[in-house]
Design a protein around this motif. Sequence first.
Motif, PDB file in Angstrom:
ATOM      1  N   LYS A 178     -13.159  -3.725 -12.894  1.00  0.00           N
ATOM      2  CA  LYS A 178     -13.606  -4.194 -11.586  1.00  0.00           C
ATOM      3  C   LYS A 178     -13.925  -5.692 -11.621  1.00  0.00           C
ATOM      4  N   HIS A 179     -14.379  -6.191 -10.475  1.00  0.00           N
ATOM      5  CA  HIS A 179     -14.550  -7.638 -10.289  1.00  0.00           C
ATOM      6  C   HIS A 179     -15.419  -8.263 -11.384  1.00  0.00           C
ATOM      7  N   PHE A 180     -16.554  -7.639 -11.649  1.00  0.00           N
ATOM      8  CA  PHE A 180     -17.489  -8.230 -12.605  1.00  0.00           C
ATOM      9  C   PHE A 180     -17.230  -7.784 -14.042  1.00  0.00           C
ATOM     10  N   ASP A 181     -16.091  -7.123 -14.266  1.00  0.00           N
ATOM     11  CA  ASP A 181     -15.679  -6.777 -15.625  1.00  0.00           C
ATOM     12  C   ASP A 181     -14.774  -7.844 -16.225  1.00  0.00           C
ATOM     13  N   PHE A 182     -14.671  -8.983 -15.569  1.00  0.00           N
ATOM     14  CA  PHE A 182     -13.808 -10.062 -16.041  1.00  0.00           C
ATOM     15  C   PHE A 182     -14.101 -10.353 -17.513  1.00  0.00           C
ATOM     16  N   PRO A 183     -13.111 -10.189 -18.394  1.00  0.00           N
ATOM     17  CA  PRO A 183     -13.374 -10.263 -19.842  1.00  0.00           C
ATOM     18  C   PRO A 183     -13.606 -11.682 -20.348  1.00  0.00           C
ATOM     19  N   ARG A 184     -14.535 -11.782 -21.281  1.00  0.00           N
ATOM     20  CA  ARG A 184     -14.854 -13.088 -21.844  1.00  0.00           C
ATOM     21  C   ARG A 184     -13.688 -13.687 -22.621  1.00  0.00           C
ATOM     22  N   PHE A 185     -12.816 -12.831 -23.156  1.00  0.00           N
ATOM     23  CA  PHE A 185     -11.731 -13.384 -23.962  1.00  0.00           C
ATOM     24  C   PHE A 185     -10.741 -14.189 -23.127  1.00  0.00           C
ATOM     25  N   GLU A 186     -10.805 -14.088 -21.795  1.00  0.00           N
ATOM     26  CA  GLU A 186      -9.941 -14.935 -20.982  1.00  0.00           C
ATOM     27  C   GLU A 186     -10.331 -16.409 -21.117  1.00  0.00           C
ATOM     28  N   ALA A 187     -11.576 -16.680 -21.465  1.00  0.00           N
ATOM     29  CA  ALA A 187     -11.967 -18.070 -21.726  1.00  0.00           C
ATOM     30  C   ALA A 187     -11.247 -18.611 -22.950  1.00  0.00           C
ATOM     31  N   ASP A 188     -11.064 -17.776 -23.965  1.00  0.00           N
ATOM     32  CA  ASP A 188     -10.306 -18.193 -25.148  1.00  0.00           C
ATOM     33  C   ASP A 188      -8.858 -18.493 -24.781  1.00  0.00           C
ATOM     34  N   SER A 189      -8.288 -17.668 -23.900  1.00  0.00           N
ATOM     35  CA  SER A 189      -6.921 -17.914 -23.449  1.00  0.00           C
ATOM     36  C   SER A 189      -6.832 -19.227 -22.691  1.00  0.00           C
ATOM     37  N   ALA A 190      -7.842 -19.511 -21.858  1.00  0.00           N
ATOM     38  CA  ALA A 190      -7.847 -20.770 -21.115  1.00  0.00           C
ATOM     39  C   ALA A 190      -7.904 -21.967 -22.056  1.00  0.00           C
ATOM     40  N   VAL A 191      -8.671 -21.847 -23.132  1.00  0.00           N
ATOM     41  CA  VAL A 191      -8.740 -22.929 -24.114  1.00  0.00           C
ATOM     42  C   VAL A 191      -7.363 -23.181 -24.719  1.00  0.00           C
ATOM     43  N   ARG A 192      -6.662 -22.119 -25.083  1.00  0.00           N
ATOM     44  CA  ARG A 192      -5.313 -22.287 -25.636  1.00  0.00           C
ATOM     45  C   ARG A 192      -4.365 -22.900 -24.607  1.00  0.00           C
ATOM     46  N   PHE A 193      -4.509 -22.497 -23.355  1.00  0.00           N
ATOM     47  CA  PHE A 193      -3.681 -23.038 -22.277  1.00  0.00           C
ATOM     48  C   PHE A 193      -3.888 -24.549 -22.144  1.00  0.00           C
ATOM     49  N   PHE A 194      -5.154 -24.978 -22.108  1.00  0.00           N
ATOM     50  CA  PHE A 194      -5.418 -26.410 -21.960  1.00  0.00           C
ATOM     51  C   PHE A 194      -5.037 -27.189 -23.217  1.00  0.00           C
ATOM     52  N   ALA A 195      -5.229 -26.602 -24.369  1.00  0.00           N
ATOM     53  CA  ALA A 195      -4.799 -27.271 -25.604  1.00  0.00           C
ATOM     54  C   ALA A 195      -3.297 -27.529 -25.564  1.00  0.00           C
ATOM     55  N   ARG A 196      -2.560 -26.578 -25.046  1.00  0.00           N
ATOM     56  CA  ARG A 196      -1.105 -26.702 -24.982  1.00  0.00           C
ATOM     57  C   ARG A 196      -0.662 -27.771 -23.987  1.00  0.00           C
ATOM     58  N   HIS A 197      -1.354 -27.844 -22.856  1.00  0.00           N
ATOM     59  CA  HIS A 197      -0.878 -28.711 -21.773  1.00  0.00           C
ATOM     60  C   HIS A 197      -1.550 -30.085 -21.719  1.00  0.00           C
ATOM     61  N   LEU A 198      -2.727 -30.219 -22.312  1.00  0.00           N
ATOM     62  CA  LEU A 198      -3.441 -31.501 -22.234  1.00  0.00           C
ATOM     63  C   LEU A 198      -3.408 -32.286 -23.526  1.00  0.00           C
ATOM     64  N   SER A 199      -3.391 -31.633 -24.671  1.00  0.00           N
ATOM     65  CA  SER A 199      -3.495 -32.344 -25.947  1.00  0.00           C
ATOM     66  C   SER A 199      -2.341 -33.295 -26.169  1.00  0.00           C
ATOM     67  N   ARG A 200      -1.166 -32.923 -25.705  1.00  0.00           N
ATOM     68  CA  ARG A 200       0.004 -33.774 -25.951  1.00  0.00           C
ATOM     69  C   ARG A 200      -0.062 -35.085 -25.193  1.00  0.00           C
ATOM     70  N   GLY A 201      -1.006 -35.162 -24.213  1.00  0.00           N
ATOM     71  CA  GLY A 201      -1.124 -36.415 -23.465  1.00  0.00           C
ATOM     72  C   GLY A 201      -2.322 -37.241 -23.858  1.00  0.00           C
ATOM     73  N   ALA A 202      -3.042 -36.803 -24.907  1.00  0.00           N
ATOM     74  CA  ALA A 202      -4.247 -37.530 -25.305  1.00  0.00           C
ATOM     75  C   ALA A 202      -3.904 -38.906 -25.882  1.00  0.00           C
ATOM     76  N   THR A 203      -4.842 -39.840 -25.709  1.00  0.00           N
ATOM     77  CA  THR A 203      -4.661 -41.205 -26.231  1.00  0.00           C
ATOM     78  C   THR A 203      -5.889 -41.614 -27.012  1.00  0.00           C
ATOM     79  N   SER A 204      -5.783 -42.746 -27.678  1.00  0.00           N
ATOM     80  CA  SER A 204      -6.921 -43.299 -28.397  1.00  0.00           C
ATOM     81  C   SER A 204      -7.636 -44.322 -27.514  1.00  0.00           C
ATOM     82  N   PRO A 205      -8.933 -44.574 -27.749  1.00  0.00           N
ATOM     83  CA  PRO A 205      -9.647 -45.553 -26.952  1.00  0.00           C
ATOM     84  C   PRO A 205      -8.999 -46.930 -27.045  1.00  0.00           C
ATOM     85  N   ALA A 206      -9.067 -47.653 -25.954  1.00  0.00           N
ATOM     86  CA  ALA A 206      -8.499 -49.010 -25.938  1.00  0.00           C
ATOM     87  C   ALA A 206      -9.352 -49.929 -26.797  1.00  0.00           C
TER      88      ALA A 206
END
Length: 254
Positions: free
Chosen positions: A226-254
Amino acid sequence: MHSLQFTAESSSDGTVEREFTVGDVPGVLWSPAPGADRAPLVLLGHGGGNHKKHPAMAGRARLLVTGCGFHVAVIDAPGHGERPRTARDEQEIAELRRAQAAGEPEGPIVVRYNARLAELAVPEWQATLDALQELPEIGADGPVGYFGIGLGTAIGVPLVAVEPRITAAVFGLMWPDALAEAAKRIIVPIEFDLQWDDERIPREAGLALFDAFASGEKTLHANAGKHFDFPRFEADSAVRFFARHLSRGATSPA
């Protein structure tokens, strides 16, 4: 234009937590320990009735900081957290509680109220992003993601639809009624969460919102419960998703 003002700072386990304000909007920024390279930024949208430092927000932020080295920011939505409720907020909340007590559908009330909150919150988020990107550890050219469930989706979909700096997003658990048209304008990678047995949001409604996104890459995560049974492990999946899509665009400080 309002500048960012830090109001408090603490650190633990390699994560620095700084509370801030942008104008009269309070927020919190979680970051890696000082001295790290410039890193991507993820904006978190909290759920309805919650606030910027709700345990779910703090937990997701720490996963992104410790797991990916990202910066993570949350602001209180209008009428939430440290922000006072207006008479309209009180009226909408009272109507929602009445409908829930009577066993009536709550969707029309939540959709209407959240659409109003989004009208206010989208420009606040854009001003906050402007201010955060002035920090040298984040920068104006670094990648940005958005992660919001429930109210975080109601605000996040119209935000991502108009904000080209956000290049990946995680959404879920929201009716499509006020969001489908904005979703049609979103083409960045999307991960979408849905509870298969949601007693509040019909399955067909959640699927309709997922279908509305124009993204060439979009992934549906449907979990039993149900609605409030949203599993905590989806946060781990979100971390992997952002690592995949954002890390490749990271830069170093100017």
